[in-house]
Design an enzyme around this catalytic site. Structure first.
Site, short mmCIF file in Angstrom:
data_model
loop_
_atom_site.label_atom_id
_atom_site.label_comp_id
_atom_site.label_asym_id
_atom_site.label_seq_id
_atom_site.Cartn_x
_atom_site.Cartn_y
_atom_site.Cartn_z
N GLU A 133 -29.78 -34.96 87.16
CA GLU A 133 -30.29 -34.75 88.66
C GLU A 133 -31.37 -35.56 88.55
O GLU A 133 -32.19 -35.75 87.85
CB GLU A 133 -30.73 -33.47 89.04
CG GLU A 133 -29.75 -32.39 89.54
CD GLU A 133 -30.20 -31.27 89.93
OE1 GLU A 133 -31.20 -31.35 91.04
OE2 GLU A 133 -29.92 -30.05 90.08
N SER A 148 -31.50 -26.74 100.71
CA SER A 148 -32.34 -27.09 99.40
C SER A 148 -33.27 -25.81 99.45
O SER A 148 -34.53 -25.73 99.31
CB SER A 148 -33.62 -28.20 99.94
OG SER A 148 -32.94 -29.35 99.42
N HIS A 160 -25.77 -21.87 88.63
CA HIS A 160 -26.57 -22.61 89.43
C HIS A 160 -27.38 -21.66 90.41
O HIS A 160 -27.22 -21.86 91.32
CB HIS A 160 -26.14 -23.89 90.13
CG HIS A 160 -27.20 -24.88 90.35
ND1 HIS A 160 -27.22 -26.11 89.88
CD2 HIS A 160 -28.34 -24.72 91.10
CE1 HIS A 160 -28.23 -27.00 90.76
NE2 HIS A 160 -29.03 -25.90 91.29
N ASN A 164 -27.95 -24.25 85.16
CA ASN A 164 -28.96 -25.31 85.57
C ASN A 164 -30.34 -24.60 85.68
O ASN A 164 -30.75 -23.66 86.01
CB ASN A 164 -28.50 -25.31 86.89
CG ASN A 164 -29.38 -26.42 87.74
OD1 ASN A 164 -29.24 -27.53 87.48
ND2 ASN A 164 -30.14 -26.17 88.70
N GLU A 165 -31.05 -25.60 84.84
CA GLU A 165 -32.67 -25.07 85.09
C GLU A 165 -33.28 -23.75 84.87
O GLU A 165 -33.52 -23.17 85.85
CB GLU A 165 -33.16 -25.59 86.37
CG GLU A 165 -33.04 -27.24 86.78
CD GLU A 165 -33.92 -27.84 87.90
OE1 GLU A 165 -34.24 -26.82 88.60
OE2 GLU A 165 -33.87 -29.05 88.02
C1 NOJ Z 1 -33.27 -29.00 91.19
C2 NOJ Z 1 -32.21 -27.88 91.35
O1 NOJ Z 1 -31.21 -27.96 90.42
C3 NOJ Z 1 -31.53 -28.11 92.71
O2 NOJ Z 1 -31.01 -26.92 92.88
C4 NOJ Z 1 -32.60 -28.34 93.50
O3 NOJ Z 1 -32.15 -28.28 94.97
C5 NOJ Z 1 -33.19 -29.80 93.16
N1 NOJ Z 1 -33.96 -29.68 92.29
C6 NOJ Z 1 -34.09 -30.24 94.35
O4 NOJ Z 1 -35.35 -29.66 94.39
#
Ligand code: NOJ
Length: 491
Positions: free
Chosen positions: A391, A443, A137, A181-182
């Site tokens: 999420e 964040s 992540h 992740n993403e």
């Molecule tokens: C997606 C991400 O995986 C996470 O790390 C992030 O904080 C959240 N979105 C909210 O923006």
């Protein structure tokens, strides 16, 4: 209806009644959880021989708000997992910090790092909470960033070593794994938009980084199969379903560009082992050199198939054909101070526009639950795989000095869970929902004031005391009833 919430027996009665008419609740195996990420919550950035991460370096060097302490999950994990379980949740999504586990470029394993995650996982299991583990992540060891990070093919090999250590170590305890992740968010923000580390603006690098991350993903999936690791493996994608302003051919073309840009290069690769051909053509037309794609690596990509898709849903993209101007990618990481400044134009490809009828958060995120419904049905049709919403949540400014009555979050979650239930009614195979986030955390470039948690943490309080918000209590009712208490709406 309030009395139904207080007695589990009444729920069963309600559920059995509903079964005759449709899906009032989701099935008993549904995972109801919440999610976090190592850098965003653990703190302890240099404790117990953890190596420095790319985010540690980048934020320290630039003097930016960082996650040195964050929610101090490293010392509060027991309490956090207990609260999660007491909140009715049966699953916890978290990530393993690569620099906590692998100390140096030679691949030396840090026993203390592994032991920490054993404690976390064992605590989950003690509370009957399913650990849902993300390998990566976004916190890359700095010793790899120094060698070029995701621009260097060797990072894929280093990732494979890290994955193998984790598979072996936690196999038997962890049943749900995700590789990344993403990929889109971390690669585009890091190499194209430049608002995340390493802060570059380079389309060639973006393409190389994207390719390497998907290659590393494929290598880990193939290893998982070869070693016959128990459990299931997937990927987590920042899912952005694409809508068009109309259905003219030029709009449909722009939508295809947008879908390739936002989704297909991750999901097609993970689910089908295919890199979209028309995306590669469009990149070549833009002058991107694709000669770094080697046949033996493409074979790895073609072979790897995930067992499930993890989809993070925050919003959709509304697209119109490209009209004019240079490629412009502006993300609002400043909230109120920059509200309305976000912009996405991909020169020659598409433009993203705002829907005047929609509500937007202070960070310019459209609140659009129907996008989740549409997106789930599209992904079901295209890939036919089990899906988890890994999420979903809303980031807000909140006064955490007293009890946080976050009715907006309750309404947001209600409407998104409703969208999932509608999609399930219409054939989508959705098996879990994870609220972002388990508790307030750091964040990234939005800092700590953009709050998503079900549990409040006052970051100025030296004890970082945890206090449930109203949404935490509400979510317990949702989980206990398997969604039966969701206020249903159709579109
Ligand atoms: C997606 C991400 O995986 C996470 O790390 C992030 O904080 C959240 N979105 C909210 O923006």
């Amino acid at each position: 209806m309030v009395h139904f919430w207080t007695r589990k027996g009444s729920f069963r009665f309600l559920k059995s009644l509903y079964k005759e008419n449709g899906n009032m609740a989701l099935n008993d195996h549904f995972l109801w959880g919440s999610a976090t990420a190592s850098y965003q919550c653990e703190g302890a950035w240099d404790l117990d021989e953890k190596a420095e991460s790319n985010w540690d370096r980048y934020l320290h060097v630039n003097g930016l708000e960082n996650g040195d302490v964050a929610s101090d999950f490293y010392h509060h994990y027991e309490e956090d997992i207990r609260m999660l379980a007491e909140g009715g949740q049966n699953a916890f999504r978290f990530s393993l910090s690569w620099p906590r586990i692998i100390s140096d470029i030679n691949g030396t394993v840090n026993r203390k790092g592994l032991d920490f995650y054993h404690r976390v996982i064992d605590t989950c299991l003690r509370y009957n909470v399913e650990p849902f583990v993300t390998l990566y992540h976004w916190d890359l060891p700095q010793y790899l960033e120094d060698e070029g990070g995701w621009l260097n093919r060797k990072t894929c090999d280093a990732y494979l070593h890290f994955a193998e250590v984790c598979f072996k170590e936690f196999s038997g305890k962890v049943k749900y794994w995700t590789t990344f992740n993403e990929p889109r968010w971390t690669i585009f923000n890091g190499y194209l938009i430049g608002n995340y580390c390493p802060g570059h603006h380079n389309a060639q690098e973006t393409t190389v980084g994207a390719y390497h991350i998907m290659l590393a993903h494929a290598m880990a999936v193939n290893l998982f199969r070869e070693k016959q690791i128990e459990g299931k493996i997937g990927i987590v994608h920042s899912y952005t379903p694409v809508d068009g302003v109309d259905d003219r051919p030029e709009t449909l073309k722009a939508m295809r560009y947008a879908d390739n840009y936002c989704n297909n290069w991750v999901l097609d690769v993970a689910a089908k082992g295919e890199i979209p051909e028309d995306l590669l053509d469009a990149l070549s037309e833009k002058g991107i050199d694709l000669s770094f794609m080697k046949e033996e690596d493409l074979q790895q990509i073609r072979k790897a198939r995930v067992d499930f898709l993890g989809l993070n849903y925050y919003s959709r993209a509304l697209i119109k054909p490209y009209t004019e101007g240079e490629t412009t990618l502006i993300i609002n990481n400043k909230g109120k101070a920059a509200k309305g400044t976000s912009k996405t134009i991909l020169k020659g490809w598409f433009e993203q526009i705002k829907d005047p009828n929609s509500e937007y958060t202070e960070w310019d995120t459209e609140i659009y639950p129907k996008g989740l419904y549409d997106g789930l049905l599209r992904a079901q049709e295209r890939y036919g795989l089990p899906m988890y919403i890994t999420e979903n949540g809303v980031g807000m400014y909140e006064d955490v000095s007293g009890y946080v009555e976050d009715d907006y979050r309750i309404s947001f979650m209600n409407d998104h869970i409703n969208a999932i239930m509608n999609a399930v009614d219409d054939g989508a195979d959705v098996r879990g929902y994870f609220a972002w986030s388990t508790f307030d955390l750091y964040s990234w470039k939005n800092g700590c004031e953009k709050r998503y948690g079900l549990v409040a943490i006052d970051f100025n309080d030296p004890k970082l005391e945890r206090r449930p918000k109203k949404s935490y209590q509400w979510y317990k009712k949702v989980a206990d009833s398997n969604g039966a208490c969701i206020v249903r709406k159709s579109y």
